[in-house]
Design a protein around this motif. Structure first.
Motif, PDB file in Angstrom:
ATOM      1  N   SER A 148       0.849  -1.203   0.014  1.00  0.00           N
ATOM      2  CA  SER A 148       0.067  -0.106   0.024  1.00  0.00           C
ATOM      3  C   SER A 148       0.859   1.136  -0.086  1.00  0.00           C
ATOM      4  O   SER A 148       0.448   2.317  -0.598  1.00  0.00           O
ATOM      5  CB  SER A 148      -0.890   0.032   1.256  1.00  0.00           C
ATOM      6  OG  SER A 148      -1.858  -0.980   1.004  1.00  0.00           O
ATOM      7  N   ARG A 149       2.054   1.263   0.934  1.00  0.00           N
ATOM      8  CA  ARG A 149       2.951   2.396   0.696  1.00  0.00           C
ATOM      9  C   ARG A 149       3.415   3.005  -0.463  1.00  0.00           C
ATOM     10  O   ARG A 149       3.427   3.983  -0.946  1.00  0.00           O
ATOM     11  CB  ARG A 149       4.080   2.125   1.967  1.00  0.00           C
ATOM     12  CG  ARG A 149       5.239   2.924   1.380  1.00  0.00           C
ATOM     13  CD  ARG A 149       5.084   4.417   1.880  1.00  0.00           C
ATOM     14  NE  ARG A 149       6.226   5.161   1.747  1.00  0.00           N
ATOM     15  CZ  ARG A 149       6.639   5.769   0.515  1.00  0.00           C
ATOM     16  NH1 ARG A 149       5.766   5.478  -0.522  1.00  0.00           N
ATOM     17  NH2 ARG A 149       7.723   6.550   0.471  1.00  0.00           N
ATOM     18  N   ASP A 197      -8.612   1.972   8.403  1.00  0.00           N
ATOM     19  CA  ASP A 197      -7.655   3.202   8.607  1.00  0.00           C
ATOM     20  C   ASP A 197      -7.585   3.566   7.057  1.00  0.00           C
ATOM     21  O   ASP A 197      -7.756   4.984   6.980  1.00  0.00           O
ATOM     22  CB  ASP A 197      -6.387   2.497   9.093  1.00  0.00           C
ATOM     23  CG  ASP A 197      -6.566   2.220  10.680  1.00  0.00           C
ATOM     24  OD1 ASP A 197      -7.498   2.338  11.246  1.00  0.00           O
ATOM     25  OD2 ASP A 197      -5.556   1.613  10.717  1.00  0.00           O
ATOM     26  N   LEU A 198      -7.447   2.785   6.198  1.00  0.00           N
ATOM     27  CA  LEU A 198      -7.113   3.347   4.660  1.00  0.00           C
ATOM     28  C   LEU A 198      -8.578   4.106   4.291  1.00  0.00           C
ATOM     29  O   LEU A 198      -8.390   5.171   3.359  1.00  0.00           O
ATOM     30  CB  LEU A 198      -6.767   2.355   3.813  1.00  0.00           C
ATOM     31  CG  LEU A 198      -5.428   1.921   4.053  1.00  0.00           C
ATOM     32  CD1 LEU A 198      -4.959   0.768   2.863  1.00  0.00           C
ATOM     33  CD2 LEU A 198      -4.145   2.934   3.853  1.00  0.00           C
ATOM     34  N   GLU A 200     -10.333   6.114   5.936  1.00  0.00           N
ATOM     35  CA  GLU A 200     -10.204   7.410   6.527  1.00  0.00           C
ATOM     36  C   GLU A 200      -9.441   8.234   5.508  1.00  0.00           C
ATOM     37  O   GLU A 200      -9.818   9.492   5.195  1.00  0.00           O
ATOM     38  CB  GLU A 200      -9.920   7.419   7.848  1.00  0.00           C
ATOM     39  CG  GLU A 200     -10.854   6.588   8.826  1.00  0.00           C
ATOM     40  CD  GLU A 200     -12.103   7.487   8.997  1.00  0.00           C
ATOM     41  OE1 GLU A 200     -11.863   8.808   9.026  1.00  0.00           O
ATOM     42  OE2 GLU A 200     -13.003   7.152   9.289  1.00  0.00           O
ATOM     43  N   GLU A 201      -8.177   7.826   5.027  1.00  0.00           N
ATOM     44  CA  GLU A 201      -7.274   8.434   4.593  1.00  0.00           C
ATOM     45  C   GLU A 201      -7.584   8.550   2.969  1.00  0.00           C
ATOM     46  O   GLU A 201      -7.139   9.583   2.236  1.00  0.00           O
ATOM     47  CB  GLU A 201      -5.875   7.877   4.836  1.00  0.00           C
ATOM     48  CG  GLU A 201      -5.334   7.919   6.018  1.00  0.00           C
ATOM     49  CD  GLU A 201      -4.039   7.541   6.474  1.00  0.00           C
ATOM     50  OE1 GLU A 201      -3.424   7.467   5.538  1.00  0.00           O
ATOM     51  OE2 GLU A 201      -3.645   7.470   7.644  1.00  0.00           O
ATOM     52  N   LEU A 202      -8.397   7.397   2.403  1.00  0.00           N
ATOM     53  CA  LEU A 202      -8.494   7.694   0.904  1.00  0.00           C
ATOM     54  C   LEU A 202      -9.623   8.645   0.529  1.00  0.00           C
ATOM     55  O   LEU A 202      -9.906   8.735  -0.573  1.00  0.00           O
ATOM     56  CB  LEU A 202      -8.528   6.224   0.569  1.00  0.00           C
ATOM     57  CG  LEU A 202      -7.411   5.433   0.374  1.00  0.00           C
ATOM     58  CD1 LEU A 202      -7.665   3.934   0.134  1.00  0.00           C
ATOM     59  CD2 LEU A 202      -6.360   5.938  -0.475  1.00  0.00           C
ATOM     60  N   GLU A 204     -10.838  11.357   0.837  1.00  0.00           N
ATOM     61  CA  GLU A 204     -10.937  12.784   0.424  1.00  0.00           C
ATOM     62  C   GLU A 204     -10.198  12.773  -0.971  1.00  0.00           C
ATOM     63  O   GLU A 204     -10.561  13.856  -1.808  1.00  0.00           O
ATOM     64  CB  GLU A 204      -9.760  13.598   1.161  1.00  0.00           C
ATOM     65  CG  GLU A 204      -8.212  13.068   0.991  1.00  0.00           C
ATOM     66  CD  GLU A 204      -7.419  14.214   2.125  1.00  0.00           C
ATOM     67  OE1 GLU A 204      -6.919  15.228   1.689  1.00  0.00           O
ATOM     68  OE2 GLU A 204      -7.301  13.546   3.058  1.00  0.00           O
ATOM     69  N   TYR A 205      -9.737  11.407  -1.511  1.00  0.00           N
ATOM     70  CA  TYR A 205      -9.377  11.537  -2.985  1.00  0.00           C
ATOM     71  C   TYR A 205     -10.678  11.081  -3.831  1.00  0.00           C
ATOM     72  O   TYR A 205     -10.260  10.555  -4.879  1.00  0.00           O
ATOM     73  CB  TYR A 205      -7.947  10.587  -2.796  1.00  0.00           C
ATOM     74  CG  TYR A 205      -6.846  11.401  -2.387  1.00  0.00           C
ATOM     75  CD1 TYR A 205      -6.006  12.312  -2.952  1.00  0.00           C
ATOM     76  CD2 TYR A 205      -6.729  10.792  -0.841  1.00  0.00           C
ATOM     77  CE1 TYR A 205      -5.263  12.805  -2.217  1.00  0.00           C
ATOM     78  CE2 TYR A 205      -5.459  11.432  -0.349  1.00  0.00           C
ATOM     79  CZ  TYR A 205      -4.976  12.602  -0.905  1.00  0.00           C
ATOM     80  OH  TYR A 205      -3.844  12.837  -0.012  1.00  0.00           O
TER      81      TYR A 205
END
Length: 315
Positions: A148-149, A197-198, A200-202, A204-205
Motif C-alpha cells: 500500500s505504501r 484506517d485506509l 479514512e485516508e482515501l 478525500e481522494y
C-alpha cells in the motif's frame, strides 16, 4: 435496443481498468485476478513462485505466469511480475512499471499471505516458535503495508480507486472469536483494521478501501493437501468434516470482487468488512455451481462440533 458497445460494457464492465493483485499465485488471489480479467481488466499479478523459482510455500505447480495466462484466457490482459512484497525496492519497481506502462492504477488487491506453513496451530503463544510467529506476521501484515505504501500514490491520482484488503473472516465474526493460534489471529485481524484506517485516508481522494473475506475456501492446498480430494470430488471431504459442505470455490470471492469494482456506488462500503457470501445476496452472483454459500453466517449459527451438517438455507 441495446447496442453492441453497451452489451460489451455490460458483460465486461471493467474494460480499461488497471488492477494489481498482490499475491496472485494461487487460491483467492489467482481467482480474483482471473475474474477481473474476465470482466475486461488489465491485471498485474505478483507472487514469489515462478516457473524458475519456488517460494518457501513449496508449491511449484502454481506460478504467477500461469495466473497471467489464465487471465488472458478469460479475456483480460494478465501481466506477471515476480515480486517479494517484503522487499520495498521490488514493490517500488513494480509500481513504477505499472505507472510507466499504464499511467494509472484503479484496483489494488492486497492478498499476500503464504504463512500457513509457519503456524503451529495447537500451541499457546509462549510455546509457539518465535521466529515462525514473527514470520507469520511479516507475511500477513508487513507485506500489505509495504504494498500500500508504494501503490497508493498511483491509485489516488484518479478518483474511483478501490483498495481491497483480503483476509480470513469478517469483523463481525473475528471480533468476538479467537482465531487461534495467537499469531494467526493477529495476522487475520490486522487487514480488517488496515481497511478501516485506509478508508479514512482515501476518502478525500474519492477512493474506497474495504476488507473482503472468502468463506471456507476450496483452495488448491485445502483440496489436495488437507482433504486429499479434487474440485471434481470435493464433497468426499465431507466424510472427514461434514461442515466442508459449506465450502466455496475461489471463483466465488473473485466474483464478489468484480461486483464491488463494477459498482459505481462502491464508496458506500468504504471501511466495511465484507464477505463473498454476504455480497452474493446484495449483487446476485453465484459460485460456479450456481449456489451462493454464506459460510460466515453458517459458521456463526451452526454448531461446528456437531458430527452432522445441514447447509439448507445457507447455500
Amino acid at each position: 435496443m441495446e447496442t453492441t458497445q453497451q452489451a460489451t460494457r455490460s458483460a465486461r464492465p471493467l474494460t480499461g481498468r488497471i488492477a494489481l493483485v498482490a499475491g496472485a499465485t494461487r487460491g483467492a488471489g489467482r481467482a480474483m485476478a482471473v475474474e477481473l480479467g474476465r470482466a475486461g481488466a488489465t491485471v498485474y499479478v505478483t507472487g514469489r513462485t515462478t516457473r524458475e523459482r519456488v517460494s518457501e510455500v513449496g508449491r511449484s505447480t502454481e506460478t504467477i505466469e500461469e495466473t497471467a495466462e489464465l487471465v488472458d484466457a478469460a479475456g483480460g490482459s494478465g501481466i506477471a511480475v515476480p515480486t517479494d512484497h517484503l522487499e520495498p525496492a521490488q514493490v517500488a519497481s513494480l509500481v513504477e512499471r505499472i505507472d510507466r506502462e499504464q499511467g494509472r492504477l484503479d484496483i489494488l488487491v492486497n492478498d499476500i499471505w503464504g504463512g500457513d506453513l509457519h503456524v503451529e496451530w495447537d500451541k499457546k503463544m509462549w510455546e509457539h516458535d518465535l521466529d515462525k510467529g514473527l514470520r507469520v506476521l511479516r507475511l500477513g501484515i508487513e507485506t500489505h503495508i509495504v504494498t500500500s505504501r508504494y501503490a497508493l500514490p498511483l491509485l489516488v491520482k484518479n478518483p474511483g480507486g478501490l483498495v481491497v484488503e483480503v483476509t480470513d473472516g469478517t469483523a463481525e465474526y473475528n471480533g468476538p472469536h479467537y482465531r487461534k493460534p495467537f499469531y494467526y489471529d493477529l495476522a487475520k485481524a490486522a487487514p480488517l483494521r488496515m481497511a478501516r484506517d485506509l478508508a479514512e485516508e482515501l476518502a478525500e481522494y474519492g477512493c474506497t478501501a474495504l476488507a473482503l473475506s472468502p468463506g471456507w475456501l476450496r483452495s488448491e492446498a485445502m483440496l489436495d493437501t488437507h482433504f486429499k480430494v479434487t474440485e471434481e470430488n470435493w464433497r468426499a471431504g465431507c466424510e472427514q468434516n461434514p461442515h466442508f459442505a459449506i465450502s466455496e470455490t475461489p471463483a466465488f470471492v473473485g466474483r464478489a470482487l468484480v461486483a464491488l469494482a463494477a459498482d459505481p456506488d462502491v464508496a458506500r462500503h468504504n471501511g466495511a468488512s465484507l464477505s463473498s457470501g454476504g455480497l452474493a445476496k446484495e449483487y446476485g452472483f453465484t459460485d460456479v455451481d450456481g449456489s451462493a454459500p454464506d459460510a460466515w453466517r453458517y459458521i456463526t449459527e451452526v454448531d461446528q462440533e456437531s458430527g452432522t451438517a445441514d447447509v439448507t438455507g445457507y447455500r
